[in-house]
Design a protein around this motif. Structure first.
Motif, PDB file in Angstrom:
ATOM      1  N   VAL A  50      -9.700  24.484   9.141  1.00 51.79           N
ATOM      2  CA  VAL A  50      -9.534  24.006   7.761  1.00 51.79           C
ATOM      3  C   VAL A  50      -8.245  23.208   7.695  1.00 51.79           C
ATOM      4  CG1 VAL A  50      -9.273  24.676   5.347  1.00 51.79           C
ATOM      5  CG2 VAL A  50     -10.763  26.012   6.851  1.00 51.79           C
ATOM      6  N   PHE A  51      -8.328  21.961   7.237  1.00 52.68           N
ATOM      7  CA  PHE A  51      -7.155  21.097   7.198  1.00 52.68           C
ATOM      8  C   PHE A  51      -6.202  21.519   6.079  1.00 52.68           C
ATOM      9  CE2 PHE A  51     -10.283  17.884   9.013  1.00 52.68           C
ATOM     10  CZ  PHE A  51      -9.895  18.157  10.309  1.00 52.68           C
ATOM     11  N   LYS A  52      -4.898  21.445   6.404  1.00 58.05           N
ATOM     12  CA  LYS A  52      -3.868  21.897   5.479  1.00 58.05           C
ATOM     13  C   LYS A  52      -2.753  20.857   5.397  1.00 58.05           C
ATOM     14  CE  LYS A  52      -4.680  26.625   7.084  1.00 58.05           C
ATOM     15  NZ  LYS A  52      -4.085  27.801   7.751  1.00 58.05           N
ATOM     16  N   ALA A  53      -1.896  21.024   4.403  1.00 60.29           N
ATOM     17  CA  ALA A  53      -0.733  20.141   4.264  1.00 60.29           C
ATOM     18  C   ALA A  53       0.111  20.192   5.531  1.00 60.29           C
ATOM     19  CB  ALA A  53       0.099  20.557   3.059  1.00 60.29           C
ATOM     20  N   ASP A  54       0.644  19.042   5.920  1.00 59.78           N
ATOM     21  CA  ASP A  54       1.492  18.859   7.097  1.00 59.78           C
ATOM     22  C   ASP A  54       0.715  18.788   8.407  1.00 59.78           C
ATOM     23  OD1 ASP A  54       3.845  18.785   5.567  1.00 59.78           O
ATOM     24  OD2 ASP A  54       4.024  20.961   5.617  1.00 59.78           O
ATOM     25  N   ASP A  55      -0.616  18.882   8.340  1.00 60.54           N
ATOM     26  CA  ASP A  55      -1.402  18.619   9.547  1.00 60.54           C
ATOM     27  C   ASP A  55      -1.319  17.132   9.872  1.00 60.54           C
ATOM     28  OD1 ASP A  55      -2.170  21.231   9.794  1.00 60.54           O
ATOM     29  OD2 ASP A  55      -4.202  20.952   9.049  1.00 60.54           O
ATOM     30  N   LEU A  56      -1.155  16.829  11.143  1.00 55.45           N
ATOM     31  CA  LEU A  56      -1.121  15.442  11.599  1.00 55.45           C
ATOM     32  C   LEU A  56      -2.442  15.157  12.312  1.00 55.45           C
ATOM     33  CD1 LEU A  56       0.788  12.974  11.671  1.00 55.45           C
ATOM     34  CD2 LEU A  56       1.518  13.747  13.943  1.00 55.45           C
ATOM     35  N   LEU A  57      -3.240  14.268  11.717  1.00 53.78           N
ATOM     36  CA  LEU A  57      -4.592  14.045  12.205  1.00 53.78           C
ATOM     37  C   LEU A  57      -4.717  12.718  12.949  1.00 53.78           C
ATOM     38  CD1 LEU A  57      -6.674  15.060   9.032  1.00 53.78           C
ATOM     39  CD2 LEU A  57      -5.774  16.540  10.849  1.00 53.78           C
ATOM     40  N   GLN A  58      -5.511  12.754  13.988  1.00 51.90           N
ATOM     41  CA  GLN A  58      -5.951  11.533  14.642  1.00 51.90           C
ATOM     42  C   GLN A  58      -7.425  11.342  14.289  1.00 51.90           C
ATOM     43  OE1 GLN A  58      -5.109  11.948  18.828  1.00 51.90           O
ATOM     44  NE2 GLN A  58      -2.978  11.330  18.587  1.00 51.90           N
ATOM     45  N   LEU A  96      -0.811  11.946   8.195  1.00 55.49           N
ATOM     46  CA  LEU A  96      -0.169  13.189   7.803  1.00 55.49           C
ATOM     47  C   LEU A  96      -0.699  13.613   6.436  1.00 55.49           C
ATOM     48  CD1 LEU A  96       2.029  15.334   8.437  1.00 55.49           C
ATOM     49  CD2 LEU A  96       3.608  13.918   7.105  1.00 55.49           C
ATOM     50  N   ILE A  97      -1.222  14.832   6.357  1.00 59.32           N
ATOM     51  CA  ILE A  97      -1.701  15.354   5.074  1.00 59.32           C
ATOM     52  C   ILE A  97      -0.491  15.735   4.231  1.00 59.32           C
ATOM     53  CG2 ILE A  97      -3.103  17.111   3.943  1.00 59.32           C
ATOM     54  CD1 ILE A  97      -4.741  17.356   6.461  1.00 59.32           C
ATOM     55  N   ASP A  98      -0.381  15.149   3.044  1.00 56.58           N
ATOM     56  CA  ASP A  98       0.788  15.405   2.201  1.00 56.58           C
ATOM     57  C   ASP A  98       0.629  16.715   1.433  1.00 56.58           C
ATOM     58  OD1 ASP A  98      -0.859  14.925  -0.024  1.00 56.58           O
ATOM     59  OD2 ASP A  98      -0.188  12.856  -0.250  1.00 56.58           O
TER      60      ASP A  98
END
Length: 262
Positions: A50-58, A96-98
């Motif tokens: 589950v994606f969360k804040a501060d995850d850095l995605l490619q 970057l998820i804010d």
């Protein structure tokens, strides 16, 4: 029987004193998975990110039409101040998820993906770009800063980067070099961020129910904490009195030795 007839070495007395004051650790407290049976019906090999804040995605968008996907695969470049030219090799742009759970995606701007799974995020992006921008797109998403932390009574505590996003609590303990003998296996704490809150889970590694725990598969930024057992805590609290104990033991040995000789 007279005391002088007993041939007792003073060193033996010290050993007996040390044994009497030391604590024995039962095998029942250190062997993993002793209790219960494996609940095969509830054991799953499926793990969910589950994606969360501060995850850095490619995020990579692929298709047969290479020109169509270019706007969605922008390179991240660095410029040299001296030459005003690109310095180094361009890299895949990361997102970057804010704190609001959003990323700034090419063409469409803000996309809210915080709280979504990988499958849900892929469906969201495909719904945006297909078929008007890209026909039959394929989306690949990975977290480049996926990490977990293991602290407490383990051999090598620390924070560990996980390249494939699949990590169990047993993997995490293995990365930390396993629990020390003095670590509590029956009450391992896992702290997980869920929304704006931190939730605590307890895992008993002595039981095979570990395999069906909601935290058997860890998520990014999970913290695993292993408590010290009672004997370790007591030992730590008594360390300050070690010199006093040695002094008392030495005095007792001296007194007993004098009694034996007389």
């Amino acid at each position: 029987m007279k005391l002088h007839s007993l041939k007792i070495q003073p060193s033996y007395i010290l050993i007996l004193l040390m044994i009497g004051l030391s604590s024995c650790v039962s095998n029942k407290k250190i062997a993993y998975f002793q209790f219960d049976k494996i609940d095969q019906e509830n054991v799953s090999n499926v793990y969910k990110t589950v994606f969360k804040a501060d995850d850095l995605l490619q995020i990579t968008v692929a298709s047969d039409d290479l020109e169509a996907v270019k706007p969605f695969n922008l390179p991240a470049v660095a410029f040299s101040a001296a030459t005003n030219a690109v310095a180094g090799q361009p890299q895949q742009l990361s997102y970057l998820i804010d704190s609001n759970g959003e990323i700034d995606f090419p063409v469409f701007g803000k996309l809210k993906i915080g709280g979504l799974t990988r499958e849900e995020t892929i469906a969201l992006i495909i719904g945006k770009i297909a078929p008007d921008y890209v026909k039959n797109p394929t989306i690949n998403i990975r977290i480049s800063n996926f990490k977990i932390t293991v602290q407490g009574d383990v051999r090598a505590p620390g924070t560990f980067n996980i390249p494939n996003e699949r990590v169990t609590i047993l993997d995490a303990i293995g990365l930390a070099g396993d629990l020390n003998i003095s670590g509590r296996r029956d009450n391992v704490l896992v702290i997980r961020e869920e929304g704006n809150f931190k939730k605590e889970y307890r895992v008993n590694l002595l039981s095979k129910k570990t395999y069906t725990s909601p935290v058997f598969y860890l998520q990014q930024n999970d913290i695993v904490y292993v408590e010290h057992n009672y004997a370790k805590i007591q030992s730590a609290s008594s360390n300050t009195n070690t010199s006093l104990f040695i002094s008392i033991a030495g005095t007792l040995i001296a007194i007993i030795t004098l009694i034996i000789r007389n």
